[in-house]
Write a protein that holds these residues in place. Structure first.
Motif, PDB file in Angstrom:
ATOM      1  N   TYR A  66      24.947  22.018  54.663  1.00  0.00           N
ATOM      2  CA  TYR A  66      24.037  20.880  54.570  1.00  0.00           C
ATOM      3  C   TYR A  66      22.819  21.087  55.479  1.00  0.00           C
ATOM      4  O   TYR A  66      22.923  21.683  56.551  1.00  0.00           O
ATOM      5  CB  TYR A  66      24.729  19.589  55.005  1.00  0.00           C
ATOM      6  CG  TYR A  66      25.794  19.085  54.071  1.00  0.00           C
ATOM      7  CD1 TYR A  66      25.461  18.455  52.869  1.00  0.00           C
ATOM      8  CD2 TYR A  66      27.142  19.216  54.391  1.00  0.00           C
ATOM      9  CE1 TYR A  66      26.440  17.985  52.015  1.00  0.00           C
ATOM     10  CE2 TYR A  66      28.136  18.738  53.543  1.00  0.00           C
ATOM     11  CZ  TYR A  66      27.778  18.120  52.355  1.00  0.00           C
ATOM     12  OH  TYR A  66      28.763  17.657  51.517  1.00  0.00           O
ATOM     13  N   ASN A  67      21.674  20.561  55.047  1.00  0.00           N
ATOM     14  CA  ASN A  67      20.540  20.454  55.957  1.00  0.00           C
ATOM     15  C   ASN A  67      20.817  19.334  56.955  1.00  0.00           C
ATOM     16  O   ASN A  67      21.383  18.303  56.590  1.00  0.00           O
ATOM     17  CB  ASN A  67      19.253  20.138  55.198  1.00  0.00           C
ATOM     18  CG  ASN A  67      18.783  21.295  54.333  1.00  0.00           C
ATOM     19  OD1 ASN A  67      19.177  22.432  54.549  1.00  0.00           O
ATOM     20  ND2 ASN A  67      17.946  21.000  53.355  1.00  0.00           N
ATOM     21  N   CYS A  68      20.408  19.535  58.198  1.00  0.00           N
ATOM     22  CA  CYS A  68      20.645  18.539  59.243  1.00  0.00           C
ATOM     23  C   CYS A  68      19.362  18.329  60.039  1.00  0.00           C
ATOM     24  O   CYS A  68      18.565  19.249  60.212  1.00  0.00           O
ATOM     25  CB  CYS A  68      21.757  18.997  60.199  1.00  0.00           C
ATOM     26  SG  CYS A  68      23.316  19.410  59.399  1.00  0.00           S
ATOM     27  N   MET A 128      29.373  34.324  47.798  1.00  0.00           N
ATOM     28  CA  MET A 128      28.843  32.966  47.844  1.00  0.00           C
ATOM     29  C   MET A 128      27.848  32.883  49.000  1.00  0.00           C
ATOM     30  O   MET A 128      28.097  33.386  50.085  1.00  0.00           O
ATOM     31  CB  MET A 128      29.975  31.965  48.060  1.00  0.00           C
ATOM     32  CG  MET A 128      29.509  30.523  48.271  1.00  0.00           C
ATOM     33  SD  MET A 128      30.869  29.447  48.811  1.00  0.00           S
ATOM     34  CE  MET A 128      31.112  30.052  50.488  1.00  0.00           C
ATOM     35  N   THR A 129      26.693  32.269  48.758  1.00  0.00           N
ATOM     36  CA  THR A 129      25.679  32.118  49.799  1.00  0.00           C
ATOM     37  C   THR A 129      25.396  30.637  50.028  1.00  0.00           C
ATOM     38  O   THR A 129      25.124  29.892  49.085  1.00  0.00           O
ATOM     39  CB  THR A 129      24.365  32.823  49.413  1.00  0.00           C
ATOM     40  OG1 THR A 129      24.622  34.212  49.208  1.00  0.00           O
ATOM     41  CG2 THR A 129      23.328  32.656  50.507  1.00  0.00           C
ATOM     42  N   ARG A 130      25.458  30.231  51.286  1.00  0.00           N
ATOM     43  CA  ARG A 130      25.100  28.865  51.672  1.00  0.00           C
ATOM     44  C   ARG A 130      24.056  28.931  52.775  1.00  0.00           C
ATOM     45  O   ARG A 130      24.164  29.753  53.686  1.00  0.00           O
ATOM     46  CB  ARG A 130      26.321  28.083  52.166  1.00  0.00           C
ATOM     47  CG  ARG A 130      27.269  27.652  51.059  1.00  0.00           C
ATOM     48  CD  ARG A 130      28.425  26.856  51.628  1.00  0.00           C
ATOM     49  NE  ARG A 130      29.337  26.432  50.582  1.00  0.00           N
ATOM     50  CZ  ARG A 130      30.500  25.824  50.803  1.00  0.00           C
ATOM     51  NH1 ARG A 130      30.895  25.593  52.042  1.00  0.00           N
ATOM     52  NH2 ARG A 130      31.267  25.457  49.808  1.00  0.00           N
ATOM     53  N   THR A 131      23.073  28.072  52.692  1.00  0.00           N
ATOM     54  CA  THR A 131      22.009  28.034  53.694  1.00  0.00           C
ATOM     55  C   THR A 131      21.868  26.624  54.245  1.00  0.00           C
ATOM     56  O   THR A 131      21.839  25.647  53.487  1.00  0.00           O
ATOM     57  CB  THR A 131      20.664  28.483  53.089  1.00  0.00           C
ATOM     58  OG1 THR A 131      20.794  29.812  52.582  1.00  0.00           O
ATOM     59  CG2 THR A 131      19.572  28.456  54.136  1.00  0.00           C
ATOM     60  N   SER A 132      21.781  26.526  55.548  1.00  0.00           N
ATOM     61  CA  SER A 132      21.560  25.235  56.204  1.00  0.00           C
ATOM     62  C   SER A 132      20.304  25.336  57.058  1.00  0.00           C
ATOM     63  O   SER A 132      20.126  26.292  57.822  1.00  0.00           O
ATOM     64  CB  SER A 132      22.755  24.863  57.086  1.00  0.00           C
ATOM     65  OG  SER A 132      22.471  23.695  57.842  1.00  0.00           O
ATOM     66  N   ILE A 133      19.418  24.356  56.910  1.00  0.00           N
ATOM     67  CA  ILE A 133      18.228  24.271  57.752  1.00  0.00           C
ATOM     68  C   ILE A 133      18.425  23.110  58.717  1.00  0.00           C
ATOM     69  O   ILE A 133      18.584  21.964  58.299  1.00  0.00           O
ATOM     70  CB  ILE A 133      16.951  24.070  56.921  1.00  0.00           C
ATOM     71  CG1 ILE A 133      16.765  25.237  55.939  1.00  0.00           C
ATOM     72  CG2 ILE A 133      15.734  23.932  57.829  1.00  0.00           C
ATOM     73  CD1 ILE A 133      15.595  25.056  54.994  1.00  0.00           C
TER      74      ILE A 133
END
Length: 418
Positions: free
Chosen positions: A98-100, A250-255
């Motif tokens: 998740y973006n936070c 699987m790729t996950r990105t969080s900013i």
């Protein structure tokens, strides 16, 4: 699913200015409730506000030999307590993709930077977050297979007089008009030519943040000897690549955006003149726009869908659009002065924080469409299995384009059993 912005307030000890003027305490905290008394009318009932967290950091503490401020009573909230309540949630959501966003608000000298950055052994949310993130990465790497990869990149910007400066690239400070803010249909507003530094350890990220902090625009005012004259946004991009449950990558990105807002201020309190007065005017204008954005978003949350949210009215609100009304899990911490001489400013901060409680954001996991489909199917599978176990649903085995196999797993034609 939409969820409300989490709001915390924190009151600091008296500073030297307040001590020299024999200030009295007008703030009290009981549980999650914060009370403020009008020093001109002490016989009246205090104004009461309820938040997710009300942190009392005014007294009931002592300094250890190493410099850390630790509690001597049950009321005092130290740096670790604040991080456990706020920072741990950011860490957990970052790992989930998740973006936070976390932003600190309050008048100049109210203690925002102490909560966000800290000093010495009293590390704030940002360094504790970075330390925890890399500690988690190291633990993952020690057991990870060759298909797992973790990357962290850092950016650090300031908004000074409505102009964006790259604190990790001081040469951009000389660019007339600052860096350009552009808009993308998918990712929203972003800063063109922004430096994104890859970091591989807590020591590296700490060094870069210290480098950026030295490049910040600060100046002395009557309210604060090292008053920040700009808003600072620390951006941490966290990317994780690892196999999913069917063995595919699987790729996950969080900013993660950690925002230390410049303090709201009154010219008669700060004694600002010349450039300081101009800076204060720009600060207050952007914070006023932020207040208008928060009010509009609060109105929208009560069902008034016709209200227009004025994100475009300031550079700050453009860059905070996702944090306030978009794809982000957001926390706000409001810093308070306990002194009677700052009553109007402190009351204004409490009202601002109270309005922020009504804002709702809708955060989604940043992942590829295939990864999202597989995750959603597994979640639906788990729900259906719980219903079967509870007797709430009966499904035939096999048949058609999908169904449950004899081992209780959901099978859909064209996809592997999950």
């Amino acid at each position: 699913m939409a969820e409300s912005v989490k709001v915390a307030v924190r009151v600091r000890p008296f500073n030297d200015r307040e001590k020299n003027r024999n200030s009295t305490v007008i703030i009290n905290m009981v549980g999650n409730q914060t009370e403020i008394k009008d020093p001109e009318n002490l016989s009246a009932d205090p104004r009461r506000f309820s938040f997710d967290f009300s942190y009392w950091s005014h007294d009931e503490f002592k300094e250890r030999p190493d410099g850390y401020l630790e509690p001597t009573g049950t009321k005092y909230a130290d740096q670790q307590t604040v991080f456990n309540d706020l920072g741990k949630g950011i860490i957990d959501n970052a790992w989930k993709g998740y973006n936070c966003s976390l932003f600190a608000y309050g008048q100049t000298g109210s203690g925002k930077s102490y909560s966000v950055v800290g000093y010495g052994k009293n590390q704030g949310i940002v360094p504790l977050f970075c330390d925890d993130l890399f500690d988690g990465i190291e633990k993952k790497r020690s057991t990870a297979g060759e298909n797992e990869e973790y990357q962290v990149s850092l950016s650090m910007l300031e908004i000074y007089n409505e102009q964006v400066r790259d604190l990790l690239n001081p040469k951009t400070i000389a660019i007339k008009g600052g860096l350009k803010v552009r808009q993308d249909p998918k990712k929203g507003f972003y800063v063109e030519q922004m430096t994104l530094k890859q970091v591989n350890s807590y020591e590296e990220i700490d060094s870069k943040i210290n480098e950026g902090t030295r490049n910040r625009t600060v100046a002395s005012t009557n309210m604060n000897a090292t008053s920040s004259r700009a808003h600072t946004i620390i951006g941490i991009n966290f990317t994780q690549k690892c196999p999913n449950d069917v063995g595919e990558s699987m790729t996950r990105t969080s900013i993660v955006n950690l925002v230390d807002l410049a303090g709201s201020e009154r010219a008669d309190s700060t004694g600002a003149t010349g450039d300081r007065l101009k800076e204060g005017s720009a600060i207050n204008k952007s914070l006023s726009t932020l207040g208008n954005v928060i009010k509009a978003l609060a109105d929208q949350s009560t069902g008034n869908k016709k209200v227009v949210v004025p994100y475009r009215d300031s550079t700050l609100t453009k860059l905070l659009q996702n944090a306030l009304g978009g794809n982000s899990k957001t926390i706000m911490i409001a810093a308070l002065s306990p002194a009677d001489i700052n009553y109007e400013e402190t009351l204004s901060t409490l009202r601002f924080a109270d309005r922020a409680k009504a804002i709702k954001t809708t955060a989604t996991v940043n992942e590829s469409p295939t990864d999202k489909l597989i995750r959603e199917l597994r979640e639906e599978n788990a729900k259906l299995m719980e219903m079967i176990k509870s007797g709430g649903i009966t499904l035939p085995i096999g048949g058609g384009g999908g169904g449950y196999t004899t081992d209780g797993k959901l099978h859909i034609t064209g996809l592997s059993t999950i």
